[in-house]
Design an enzyme around this catalytic site. Structure first.
Site, short mmCIF file in Angstrom:
data_model
loop_
_atom_site.label_atom_id
_atom_site.label_comp_id
_atom_site.label_asym_id
_atom_site.label_seq_id
_atom_site.Cartn_x
_atom_site.Cartn_y
_atom_site.Cartn_z
N ASP A 251 0.88 -1.16 0.00
CA ASP A 251 0.00 0.00 0.00
C ASP A 251 0.92 1.21 0.00
O ASP A 251 1.53 1.55 1.02
CB ASP A 251 -0.89 -0.04 1.26
CG ASP A 251 -1.69 1.25 1.46
OD1 ASP A 251 -1.60 2.16 0.62
OD2 ASP A 251 -2.40 1.35 2.49
N LYS B 236 3.09 11.18 -3.34
CA LYS B 236 2.08 10.49 -4.15
C LYS B 236 1.21 11.49 -4.93
O LYS B 236 0.70 11.18 -6.00
CB LYS B 236 1.22 9.63 -3.22
CG LYS B 236 0.21 8.74 -3.92
CD LYS B 236 -0.42 7.80 -2.90
CE LYS B 236 -1.54 6.99 -3.47
NZ LYS B 236 -2.06 6.04 -2.46
N GLU C 84 -7.31 0.85 -4.56
CA GLU C 84 -7.36 0.74 -3.10
C GLU C 84 -8.71 0.22 -2.58
O GLU C 84 -8.73 -0.68 -1.75
CB GLU C 84 -6.98 2.09 -2.47
CG GLU C 84 -5.48 2.35 -2.63
CD GLU C 84 -5.08 3.81 -2.51
OE1 GLU C 84 -5.92 4.63 -2.08
OE2 GLU C 84 -3.93 4.14 -2.85
N ASP D 217 -12.88 5.98 2.62
CA ASP D 217 -11.47 5.98 2.99
C ASP D 217 -11.01 7.39 3.37
O ASP D 217 -10.82 8.25 2.51
CB ASP D 217 -10.65 5.44 1.79
CG ASP D 217 -9.14 5.38 2.07
OD1 ASP D 217 -8.70 5.91 3.10
OD2 ASP D 217 -8.42 4.79 1.25
MG MG Z 1 -4.55 5.01 2.35
#
Ligand code: MG
Ligand code: ADP
Length: 601
Positions: free
Chosen positions: A24, A77, A174, A196
């Protein structure tokens, strides 16, 4: 005679087992995990499974995860797969950037790195941790990416892994990984919400699972909404209510806020003796309520866009460290009355799903199931008139292939420009052009007679190959598309939501464009015909009449009004009817001419 040895099939042969991991790669934290049968291992760094996605320069050497370094960059990211041209569309906070090259570079120590290089350092560090625990090197990995990541962002992530010799088994989204961790596999069907809330980002996805295909029906989010915002609010609250805290160092204040916030996820009041502060859950909830409201608004929009009835949603899965906030579960319960799944650790659930998939894809699992992701944005080609004709639609499970046949616009047209585009809108200028190529040597045929088959193929990682072939001549051109545009999540989201808002607009736009193409085609056909036989078939008055109708239609085209264009086009058709008839009679006459009368009857 030599003896041939035959091995005993019951004797197990020692074989070199591969180490396949799930990663991840998060904005705030990254994790690496391995699944082996019932056994799930999260590899720890400094005794912690959550490895801060922070890269620091220590005297010229890059290190990962050091929260205390002064010389460091975080949240890389946000920058991956974004080109210098697109920088203005993202908020990259306090990063010092050099955008003189295609990919922006971040200053760190005495060097400058792009986001792919920095991500590869994180990935390589994660693998080193796994390797030191397992005493063997990592062969391959499943890496998770946000559902909205486009081809460019996915390819950049894959490239970062390949740069440090990690074979990427698959990039998965994800929310899909979270669903896999919750045991939602090919045997289950239904619709699910994945909520999330991480450190810096909020993502909500509506997933549908049917026959082993995970579809992301819709995804909404805010790339600047998460735990960091809560910390900022709490910092301000503390300074406003406890003036003695103004002398605290910034980092200390931040740590105090984190301590209080985390404590309130399982207590109703929290006190810090050292700094003599306390806050209760009610005050805290009031403080952060506007942020929670924002997430609920996005969740609602995602449900509407997915077109799924709320009663047909089975579960809400909670993902990301900040989803531990008590107010989230209670509010979701109150509004939606959908069963909430939160028994897995929200910090590790995505990595767990990735590890499960890694075990399956490396062939190490006994119970494997097919997992398919979907295309995040539609792919198509530009047609005459500046319209996008979609060849593979958004949300189609990949790998996938599809073809469409196109034709030429003009008589004898020998070349065709194929412009490959990505996006939801009808108007080409609102889409992103991925690549352009020319199909040449089309045999000279009348307009509309050529048959050009354009084939799109997207592999499991989202890589697109386009080929075009003229069927009557078998002339073929093939290219592999490597998108050069970095689409930001904001831009993608914007493109999707404007396409929904503008659906009606787009329909009108398409109708207008089609009427323009139709009119241009009519003018072209008549002008070509006039060149051939107007002298033989028309007197001057008749010719003037037709030319007048053509002029009227040309004026109408400038008006860009669909009714005006249609009217003028109908008028040209009516005006030239007698001429078309004469041409037909004439062509019958010319067929008959010279033939033996017996051949005709
Ligand atoms: Mg995350
Ligand atoms: P990302 O996926 O963006 O890397 P994470 O999912 O790791 O982020 O989430 C990190 C965030 O979760 C941080 O802001 C952290 O403060 C927050 N967090 C972790 N535990 C708790 C908790 N118990 N209560 C509230 N927030 C928490």
């Amino acid at each position: 005679m030599a003896l041939i040895q035959i091995s005993d099939p019951d004797k197990s042969v020692a074989f070199n087992k591969e180490l396949s991991v799930g990663i991840d790669l998060g904005t705030t934290h990254s994790l690496i995990a391995k699944k082996e049968g019932e056994n799930l291992v999260f590899f720890k760094d400094n005794n912690n499974v959550l490895i801060p996605s922070i890269i620091s320069d220590e005297n010229g050497k890059l290190t990962i995860g050091d929260l205390n370094s002064k010389n460091s960059v975080k949240s890389i990211k946000r920058l991956i797969g974004v080109t210098s041209k697109e920088l203005h569309t993202i908020n990259y906070e306090d990063l010092e950037l050099d955008s003189s090259e295609d990919l922006p570079r971040v200053s760190l120590g005495n060097n400058k790195y792009n986001a792919i290089e920095l991500s590869s350092k994180i990935l390589s560090h994660l693998c080193e941790i796994a390797q030191s625990h397992e005493n063997t090197s990592v062969n391959s990995a499943v890496i998770t990416v946000p559902a909205y990541f486009n081809d460019m962002q996915r390819q950049a992530t894959k490239l970062a892994a390949e740069m440090v010799d990690i074979k990427v088994l698959r990039l998965i989204s994800e929310p899909t990984a979270a669903a896999i961790a919750y045991g939602i596999d090919d045997k289950k069907t239904g619709n699910f919400i994945v909520y999330d809330l991480g450190g810096g980002t909020f993502d909500v996805s509506i997933l549908s699972i049917e026959k082993g295909i995970f579809k992301v029906l819709s995804t909404k989010g805010d790339t600047h909404l998460g735990g960091d915002d809560i910390d900022r609010l709490l910092n301000k609250y503390l300074l406003d209510n406890y003036p003695h805290l103004t002398k605290l160092h910034k980092t200390e204040l931040y740590n105090l806020s984190k301590f209080l916030k985390h404590g309130l996820s399982n207590k109703n009041t929290i006190t810090n003796e050292k700094h003599n502060v306390s806050i209760d859950l009610n005050d805290f909830n009031k403080l952060i309520n506007p942020l929670i409201e924002k997430t609920l608004k996005l969740l609602n929009e995602a449900i509407i866009e997915s077109k799924v009835d709320i009663n047909d949603i089975k579960n809400i899965m909670l993902v990301g460290g900040s989803s531990r906030l008590k107010i989230i579960k209670s509010t979701l319960n109150e509004i939606y009355k959908i069963n909430i799944l939160d028994y897995l650790n929200p910090d590790t659930v995505v990595a767990e799903g990735a590890a499960i998939q890694a075990e399956v894809l490396s062939g190490n699992a006994k119970d494997d199931f097919l997992l398919l992701d979907v295309l995040p944005l539609s792919l198509g080609i530009e047609t005459y008139g500046g319209l996008s004709e979609k060849v593979i639609h958004r949300n189609t499970p990949i790998p996938s292939s599809s073809e469409k046949t196109f034709t030429t616009f003009k008589d004898g047209q020998s070349k065709m420009m194929i412009n490959v585009v990505q996006g939801e809108r009808e108007d080409i200028s609102e889409c992103i052009s991925l690549a352009q190529f020319i199909l040449s040597d089309i045999p000279p045929l009348v307009a509309g007679a050529a048959r050009i088959k354009v084939r799109f193929q997207v592999d499991a990682d989202g890589l697109l190959t386009v080929s075009a072939k003229e069927e009557t001549s078998d002339k073929e051109t093939t290219i592999e598309i490597k998108p050069s545009h970095g689409l930001t999540p904001e831009l993608i989201q914007n493109m999707i939501s404007t396409s929904n808002n503008k659906a009606e607009n787009d329909k009108n736009y398409r109708a207008l464009k089609e009427s323009i193409v139709e009119a241009e085609r009519a003018i072209y056909a008549i002008e070509e015909a006039l060149k051939v036989d107007s002298n033989d078939l028309l007197n001057q008055t008749e010719l003037d009449l037709i030319n007048q109708a053509i002029d009227n239609l040309q004026d109408a085209l400038l008006s860009k009004n669909i009714d005006t264009i249609k009217l003028a086009n109908d008028n040209l058709e009516k005006t030239s009817e007698f001429y078309v008839e004469r041409r037909m009679n004439n062509s019958i006459k010319s067929i008959i001419t010279g033939k033996d009368i017996n051949d005709i009857i």
